[in-house]
Design an enzyme around this catalytic site. Structure first.
Site, PDB file in Angstrom:
ATOM      1  N   VAL A 233     -12.122  -2.580  -2.195  1.00 12.06           N
ATOM      2  CA  VAL A 233     -13.104  -1.488  -2.273  1.00 12.06           C
ATOM      3  C   VAL A 233     -13.681  -1.402  -3.687  1.00 12.06           C
ATOM      4  CG1 VAL A 233     -13.393   1.028  -2.172  1.00 12.06           C
ATOM      5  CG2 VAL A 233     -12.030  -0.132  -0.415  1.00 12.06           C
TER       6      VAL A 233
ATOM      7  N   ARG B 144      -7.844 -10.322  -0.429  1.00 12.88           N
ATOM      8  CA  ARG B 144      -9.099  -9.877   0.185  1.00 12.88           C
ATOM      9  C   ARG B 144     -10.029  -9.325  -0.885  1.00 12.88           C
ATOM     10  NH1 ARG B 144      -5.596  -5.324   0.726  1.00 12.88           N
ATOM     11  NH2 ARG B 144      -6.455  -3.628  -0.514  1.00 12.88           N
TER      12      ARG B 144
ATOM     13  N   GLY C  46       0.796  -1.216   0.000  1.00  8.93           N
ATOM     14  CA  GLY C  46       0.000   0.000   0.000  1.00  8.93           C
ATOM     15  C   GLY C  46       0.832   1.272   0.000  1.00  8.93           C
ATOM     16  N   GLY C  47       2.174   1.141  -0.027  1.00 12.41           N
ATOM     17  CA  GLY C  47       3.003   2.317  -0.259  1.00 12.41           C
ATOM     18  C   GLY C  47       3.605   2.967   0.975  1.00 12.41           C
TER      19      GLY C  47
HETATM   20  C1  MV4 Z   1       6.483   0.983  -7.241  1.00  7.33           C
HETATM   21  C2  MV4 Z   1       6.482   2.171  -7.988  1.00  7.33           C
HETATM   22  C3  MV4 Z   1       7.463   2.342  -8.930  1.00  7.33           C
HETATM   23  N1  MV4 Z   1       8.400   1.399  -9.116  1.00  7.33           N
HETATM   24  N2  MV4 Z   1       7.428   0.061  -7.467  1.00  7.33           N
HETATM   25  C4  MV4 Z   1       2.981   2.144  -4.232  1.00  7.33           C
HETATM   26  C5  MV4 Z   1       2.033   1.281  -3.499  1.00  7.33           C
HETATM   27  C6  MV4 Z   1       2.590  -0.085  -3.551  1.00  7.33           C
HETATM   28  N3  MV4 Z   1       1.537  -1.034  -3.771  1.00  7.33           N
HETATM   29  C7  MV4 Z   1       3.586  -0.076  -4.658  1.00  7.33           C
HETATM   30  N4  MV4 Z   1       3.747   1.289  -5.060  1.00  7.33           N
HETATM   31  C8  MV4 Z   1       4.610   1.637  -6.029  1.00  7.33           C
HETATM   32  N5  MV4 Z   1       5.562   0.722  -6.299  1.00  7.33           N
HETATM   33  C9  MV4 Z   1       8.371   0.278  -8.385  1.00  7.33           C
HETATM   34  N6  MV4 Z   1       9.298  -0.643  -8.568  1.00  7.33           N
HETATM   35  C10 MV4 Z   1       5.491   3.107  -7.724  1.00  7.33           C
HETATM   36  C11 MV4 Z   1       4.558   2.854  -6.723  1.00  7.33           C
HETATM   37  C12 MV4 Z   1       3.578   3.870  -6.526  1.00  7.33           C
HETATM   38  C13 MV4 Z   1       2.243   3.642  -6.821  1.00  7.33           C
HETATM   39  C14 MV4 Z   1       1.800   2.406  -7.263  1.00  7.33           C
HETATM   40  C15 MV4 Z   1       0.473   2.195  -7.565  1.00  7.33           C
HETATM   41  C16 MV4 Z   1      -0.442   3.241  -7.412  1.00  7.33           C
HETATM   42  C17 MV4 Z   1      -0.024   4.449  -6.957  1.00  7.33           C
HETATM   43  C18 MV4 Z   1       1.323   4.670  -6.648  1.00  7.33           C
HETATM   44  C19 MV4 Z   1       1.727   5.913  -6.213  1.00  7.33           C
HETATM   45  C20 MV4 Z   1       3.031   6.144  -5.917  1.00  7.33           C
HETATM   46  C21 MV4 Z   1       3.958   5.120  -6.070  1.00  7.33           C
END
Ligand code: MV4
Length: 447
Positions: A294, A291, A164-165
């Protein structure tokens, strides 16, 4: 089939689960906090049990209170909903040890996917492409720099127990990595109780595309297409749509078939979502959500499959009973998450709903536990409603969404309805031309 299901959740998702139960002739028990005594899902439930005071750790996260509520009401099964305990393997194990059915995946799969390093290793074994990264956790600066030189800068430091970041850190070179690694490890320890972190090559402008899976744990697995969840702010999704405007039919079939094959091999049971980043025509698995999500309704709208009903049937031991070829994905669906927040600065806006009027008509669905006179409590997530629109085409969907937002009245509190209206007038959204960073810039400009 179960006679009675305890719903260990609140708000719109608790009501969503209640609805599926009632349609199947299953009695419901609403386990609720004192703050939710007047909630719609509690009013509609066959039985209610107060499980504690407002703070979630004392109520919706209170395992002993939830198990006691299930025992005294004689429930057969527990649906965890989403958030709270939904992906907690220890909770699922405790539910089963107490003789109840956990409506969700197997404990071992909750555990596997809860550890993001183990989940990626499993993905590789199952033939799913992942983002280039450190082969496992990185313990010290030297090991991290060594891994990063193979992975390639920029790298993203992620918590193994995360998702979830939260707590992610970008490092653009060796020096930044040395500086960020201890910070990321400390935050991982503080947020998740486990300091283990790993590295991934950082993708600069991907889309977030996820595949909805249903498995019966007996060899039956189907997907219900993908959802594009790139429109987010601070890791909170704001709008989701299916199909993704970025994919062509060949890419859709490819990622769907990959996900189904992998989940069949795993023997996955219940609803699940594989999250991918998509950039330059390639998919990269990042994590799996074990799960209900939403945004599940948009997949329901295009597939006609009631995902919660399927979760209940599967938990009761029924096989899926249909194949991928029988799943027809038709038209387009968009969900707008409506939060009790200021549409300018996103400050929470709890309080009394003085006026309430829901939109209706063809292709309009509202999943919400709101009613006129309801008081939105200040203790929980600010999601109060989901407006879900279906149309034969994306354009029909957009036209209908514009009209439905115009009809929707939620008085007395601030909501993000005006934000959705502004979004619908934006060229990038209309064209489906956005990545995971676009909305942040849009609200920065507009706010
Ligand atoms: C990343 C990425 C860029 N490169 N992984 C954010 C939440 C988590 N589930 C994984 N995330 C990210 N992983 C790599 N290798 C950028 C994000 C990311 C992001 C991902 C999905 C939806 C929104 C986001 C917002 C900021 C960063």
């Amino acid at each position: 089939m179960f006679e009675k299901v305890l719903i260990a959740n609140r708000g719109e998702i608790a009501l969503r689960i209640h609805r599926a139960c009632r349609e199947m002739g299953i009695k419901t028990v609403a386990a609720h906090s004192t703050a939710d005594a007047n909630a719609m899902n509690v009013r509609l439930a066959d039985e209610t049990v107060c499980i504690g005071p407002p703070p979630a750790r004392d109520s919706y996260l209170n395992v002993a209170a939830i198990l006691t509520a299930a025992t005294i009401t004689g429930a057969d099964a527990i649906h965890p909903g989403l958030g709270f305990l939904a992906e907690n393997a220890d909770f699922a194990a405790a539910v089963e040890e107490h003789g109840f059915v956990f409506i969700g995946p197997a404990v071992e799969h909750l555990r596997l996917m809860g550890d993001k390093v183990a989940a990626k290793a499993a993905a590789v074994r199952l033939g799913i492409p992942i983002v280039r990264g450190s082969p496992g956790a990185v313990r010290d600066i030297a090991a991290a720099q060594n891994a990063a030189s193979t992975v390639g800068y920029p790298v993203l430091i992620k918590a193994a127990a995360g998702g979830g970041g939260r707590g992610m850190k970008i490092a653009r070179d060796r020096a930044e990595l040395a500086q960020m690694l201890p910070l990321a490890q400390r935050e991982a320890e503080a947020f998740f109780g486990k300091g283990e972190v790993y590295l991934e090559h950082y993708l600069e402008r991907p889309r977030h595309i996820e595949v909805q899976i249903l498995g019966d744990g007996q060899g039956g697995v189907v997907h219900l297409g993908e959802r594009d969840c790139s429109l987010q702010r601070s890791h909170q999704k704001i709008v989701e749509e299916t199909p993704s405007p970025a994919l062509n039919p060949e890419e859709r079939d490819r990622i769907g078939a990959l996900a189904v094959g992998a989940m069949r091999e795993l023997g996955y049971r219940s609803a699940g979502t594989l999250e991918f980043l998509y950039q330059d025509g390639e998919f990269y698995f990042i994590e799996m959500n074990t799960r209900l999500q939403v945004e599940h309704p948009i997949s329901e709208m295009v597939s006609g499959v009631d995902i919660v009903r399927e979760q209940l049937r599967i938990a009761d031991g029924a096989p899926l009973g249909y194949r991928q070829a029988e799943i027809r994905l038709s038209g387009h669906a968009i969900e707008c998450r409506i939060n009790a927040e200021s549409p300018q600065d996103f400050r929470p806006s709890p309080g009394r709903v003085t006026d309430y009027h829901v939109p209706g008509g063809l292709g309009v669905r509202v999943d919400s536990a709101l009613y006129q006179g309801y008081v939105v409590p200040p203790f929980y997530d600010s999601l109060i409603s989901k407006l879900i629109i279906h149309g034969r085409t994306r354009n029909e969907c957009l036209m209908r969404l514009r009209r439905a937002l115009e009809e929707y009245v939620i008085g007395g509190i601030e909501t993000t309805i005006p934000l959705h209206q502004r979004l619908l007038d934006t060229r990038e959204f209309i064209d489906g031309d956005y990545d995971i960073h676009w909305l942040e810039r849009f609200v920065g400009r507009a706010g």
